[in-house]
Design a protein around this motif. Structure first.
Motif, short mmCIF file in Angstrom:
data_model
loop_
_atom_site.label_atom_id
_atom_site.label_comp_id
_atom_site.label_asym_id
_atom_site.label_seq_id
_atom_site.Cartn_x
_atom_site.Cartn_y
_atom_site.Cartn_z
N SER A 121 16.15 -14.50 2.99
CA SER A 121 14.82 -13.89 3.08
C SER A 121 13.79 -14.90 2.61
O SER A 121 14.12 -15.90 1.96
CB SER A 121 14.74 -12.62 2.21
OG SER A 121 14.75 -12.99 0.84
N GLY A 122 12.55 -14.60 2.94
CA GLY A 122 11.46 -15.45 2.48
C GLY A 122 11.37 -15.47 0.97
O GLY A 122 11.11 -16.52 0.36
N SER A 123 11.60 -14.31 0.34
CA SER A 123 11.53 -14.24 -1.13
C SER A 123 12.52 -15.21 -1.75
O SER A 123 12.21 -15.93 -2.70
CB SER A 123 11.89 -12.83 -1.61
OG SER A 123 10.98 -11.90 -1.12
N PHE A 149 0.98 -14.17 -1.25
CA PHE A 149 2.23 -13.43 -1.41
C PHE A 149 3.37 -14.36 -1.07
O PHE A 149 3.39 -14.98 -0.01
CB PHE A 149 2.26 -12.20 -0.49
CG PHE A 149 3.51 -11.37 -0.65
CD1 PHE A 149 3.71 -10.62 -1.80
CD2 PHE A 149 4.48 -11.35 0.34
CE1 PHE A 149 4.87 -9.86 -1.96
CE2 PHE A 149 5.64 -10.60 0.19
CZ PHE A 149 5.83 -9.85 -0.96
N HIS A 150 4.32 -14.47 -2.00
CA HIS A 150 5.46 -15.36 -1.77
C HIS A 150 6.77 -14.60 -1.91
O HIS A 150 7.81 -15.19 -2.16
CB HIS A 150 5.42 -16.54 -2.74
CG HIS A 150 4.16 -17.34 -2.64
ND1 HIS A 150 3.81 -18.04 -1.50
CD2 HIS A 150 3.14 -17.53 -3.52
CE1 HIS A 150 2.64 -18.63 -1.70
NE2 HIS A 150 2.21 -18.33 -2.91
N GLY A 151 6.72 -13.27 -1.77
CA GLY A 151 7.92 -12.48 -1.93
C GLY A 151 7.88 -11.73 -3.24
O GLY A 151 6.93 -11.85 -4.01
N GLU A 210 0.10 -20.38 0.72
CA GLU A 210 0.15 -20.15 2.15
C GLU A 210 -0.98 -20.99 2.72
O GLU A 210 -2.14 -20.76 2.39
CB GLU A 210 -0.14 -18.68 2.47
CG GLU A 210 0.82 -17.66 1.87
CD GLU A 210 0.28 -16.23 2.05
OE1 GLU A 210 0.22 -15.75 3.18
OE2 GLU A 210 -0.09 -15.60 1.03
N ASN A 215 -1.72 -12.57 3.66
CA ASN A 215 -1.31 -11.38 2.91
C ASN A 215 -2.43 -10.79 2.06
O ASN A 215 -2.19 -9.94 1.21
CB ASN A 215 -0.10 -11.71 2.02
CG ASN A 215 1.18 -11.85 2.84
OD1 ASN A 215 1.72 -10.87 3.33
ND2 ASN A 215 1.65 -13.07 2.99
N ASP A 243 4.08 -22.52 1.77
CA ASP A 243 4.82 -21.32 2.15
C ASP A 243 4.42 -21.00 3.59
O ASP A 243 3.37 -20.38 3.84
CB ASP A 243 4.51 -20.17 1.20
CG ASP A 243 5.28 -18.90 1.57
OD1 ASP A 243 5.88 -18.87 2.66
OD2 ASP A 243 5.26 -17.95 0.77
N ILE A 245 6.07 -19.14 5.71
CA ILE A 245 6.92 -18.04 6.18
C ILE A 245 6.23 -17.26 7.29
O ILE A 245 6.89 -16.77 8.21
CB ILE A 245 7.36 -17.18 4.98
CG1 ILE A 245 8.38 -17.99 4.16
CG2 ILE A 245 7.94 -15.84 5.41
CD1 ILE A 245 8.70 -17.45 2.79
N ILE A 246 4.89 -17.18 7.25
CA ILE A 246 4.16 -16.62 8.38
C ILE A 246 3.75 -17.71 9.37
O ILE A 246 3.93 -17.58 10.58
CB ILE A 246 2.91 -15.84 7.92
CG1 ILE A 246 3.31 -14.51 7.26
CG2 ILE A 246 1.98 -15.57 9.11
CD1 ILE A 246 2.13 -13.67 6.79
N LYS A 271 10.73 -15.27 8.45
CA LYS A 271 10.18 -14.46 9.54
C LYS A 271 10.63 -14.97 10.93
O LYS A 271 11.76 -14.73 11.32
CB LYS A 271 8.66 -14.33 9.38
CG LYS A 271 8.36 -13.57 8.07
CD LYS A 271 7.02 -12.89 7.99
CE LYS A 271 7.05 -11.89 6.84
NZ LYS A 271 6.23 -12.22 5.70
C1 LIG Z 1 6.79 -12.20 4.18
C2 LIG Z 1 6.46 -13.31 3.27
C3 LIG Z 1 7.30 -13.70 2.24
C4 LIG Z 1 8.54 -12.92 1.88
O1 LIG Z 1 9.49 -12.95 2.88
P1 LIG Z 1 10.65 -11.80 2.86
O2 LIG Z 1 11.54 -12.20 3.98
O3 LIG Z 1 9.92 -10.51 3.08
O4 LIG Z 1 11.30 -11.86 1.53
C5 LIG Z 1 6.99 -14.82 1.52
N1 LIG Z 1 5.88 -15.53 1.78
C6 LIG Z 1 5.02 -15.18 2.76
C7 LIG Z 1 3.81 -16.00 3.02
C8 LIG Z 1 5.27 -14.04 3.52
O5 LIG Z 1 4.39 -13.65 4.44
#
Ligand SMILES: *Cc1c(COP(=O)(O)O)cnc(C)c1O
Length: 431
Positions: A121-123, A149-151, A210, A215, A243, A245-246, A271
């Motif tokens: 997961s991203g977290s 938001f980083h999880g 990010e 977020n 980060d 993740i998005i 993601k």
């Molecule tokens: C969604 C998100 C996370 C967390 O990812 P998960 O897979 O939900 O744990 C971390 N950082 C960012 C920027 C996100 O948007």
């Protein structure tokens, strides 16, 4: 609270399911942001850009599971890749060839990622990246951005965006103050604040952000912000963690780093990287990544890490994105919505606007923010009223002013027209 929409009265099956869920699941859900008031609708199935609820309604989805589904729901090519792997087994606990192949594809797209590890997961990815930064530098403090938001792990749950902000708990209970005593914060888009903070704190391991905030609503970086923070972190010998993740695969195949021409020391992905299955990735410069166990002394492990199903789905999705060059199309569809809604709004002198980057967009009820404290001034109550009106017209936005909307490759030109029309109709009724 106290909020009522006529449309909710038609969601009979969803309401019943939610009433039962409240008894079994905290807040009735498996992740907080889904718990829109007075209750969420329940899914039956999804295909392409459309989702279908248990009460028989169809919606155009602009949430796309909060980002992962850049090719749309149930994409046949990803389904095929998962099916093929299913036949061969779905969990081995033993290395597979695809790990190396997928790692090499990512290394090609992200030149700053010389080595990487797959997680679930991203977290998990940001948690490991932060631990690694601390292990590598031998320093305790980290810096994050307010409202990022980083999880959902201890070190980053202060002034956290996403559901934490939506539900009014940006600082979580259960995180001892000692655990976040080493987490410092700066406002987004303020390179000077970072420079001053680092000058006062010589013991900072990393700056995690990010590159485009997704977020706290969508907040874009001002012109030279990312280049400046790259320079400041380098000068202070502080690791820069993007980060992504998005933004990874979303802004460009090579993420924000390709889009803005700025390289990070460590990067987190997730993601889109899992093609719709649970996934996280962290990676970066070789000398840093080699500190991860078993080649180094920073421990990280996972039973499901690099599992064959996620790798198959993720590899299929990312290969498709690269081959089909989807980003121009996505941007065109997104811009159509943005420009038409903004034209409508400016003709009515409403304090509402839409902004976007690539295929991410956001409607702001209030002034467009450039950081978290400005985002908190947006009218999130009005947003929820808008959300329900929009849903009634067959368009689903993520149910919070503090989330970002996503367009996928399955959204047609007709979809973009319907989204634009539904949004402007709702604004007419609201304002
Ligand atoms: C969604 C998100 C996370 C967390 O990812 P998960 O897979 O939900 O744990 C971390 N950082 C960012 C920027 C996100 O948007």
């Amino acid at each position: 609270m106290g909020f009522k929409s006529d449309f909710t009265e038609k969601l009979v099956k969803s309401k019943n399911l939610y009433d039962k869920a409240l008894d079994a699941l905290p807040g009735g859900v498996s992740s907080p942001v889904r718990a829109v008031k007075p209750f969420p609708f329940y899914m039956k199935f999804a295909k392409g850009s459309k989702i279908y609820d248990v009460d028989g309604n169809e919606y155009i989805d602009c949430c796309m599971a909060y980002g992962p589904l850049i090719l749309g729901h149930s994409h046949p090519m990803i389904k095929e890749a998962i099916k093929e792997q299913l036949e061969k087994g779905w969990l081995y606990g033993i290395p597979i060839e695809l790990e190396v192949e997928y790692a090499n594809l990512i290394r090609k797209l992200y030149p700053s990622i010389e080595m990487l590890r797959f997680v679930n997961s991203g977290s998990e990815a940001t948690m490991a990246a932060i631990r690694l930064a601390r292990g590598f530098t031998g320093r305790k403090k980290i810096v994050k951005v307010e409202g990022s938001f980083h999880g959902a792990h201890d070190a980053v749950l202060i002034k956290a965006g996403s559901g934490a902000t939506t539900h009014g708990i940006p600082n979580s209970a259960g995180v001892p103050e000692e655990f976040v005593a080493n987490t410092l914060q700066v406002p987004y888009n303020d390179a000077q604040a970072l420079a001053e903070l680092l000058e006062k704190n010589p013991d900072v391991a990393c700056f995690i952000l990010e590159p485009v905030m997704g977020n706290s609503g969508l907040i874009l970086p001002e012109k030279s912000y990312l280049k400046e923070i790259r320079k400041i972190t380098s000068e202070n010998d502080v690791l820069l963690i993007f980060d992504e993740i998005i933004t990874g695969f979303r802004l460009a195949p090579g993420g924000a780093q390709e889009y803005f021409g700025v390289e990070a020391d460590l990067t987190t992905l997730g993601k889109i990287a899992g093609g719709g299955l649970p996934c996280g990735i962290f990676g970066g410069r070789k000398e840093i990544m080699e500190r991860i166990a078993p080649s180094g002394d920073v421990y990280q492990a996972g039973t499901f890490s690099g599992n064959p199903l996620t790798l198959s789905a993720g590899y299929a999705a990312v290969s498709f994105i690269v081959k089909e060059k989807i980003h121009d199309y996505l941007e065109r569809i997104t811009n159509y919505v943005k420009e038409n809604v903004n034209d409508f709004v400016s003709s009515k002198a409403m304090n509402v606007s839409v902004d976007s980057i690539a295929s991410m967009f956001c409607i702001y009820f209030g002034n467009k923010p450039s950081n978290y404290s400005e985002a908190l001034k947006l009218n999130s109550t009005l947003f929820i009223e808008f959300f329900w009106k929009l849903l009634e017209k067959g368009v689903f936005f993520p149910p919070s002013q503090y989330e970002t909307c996503f367009i996928s490759y399955s959204h047609s030109e007709e979809d973009s027209e319907r989204i634009m029309e539904a949004v402007t109709e709702c604004l007419k009724e609201l304002l």
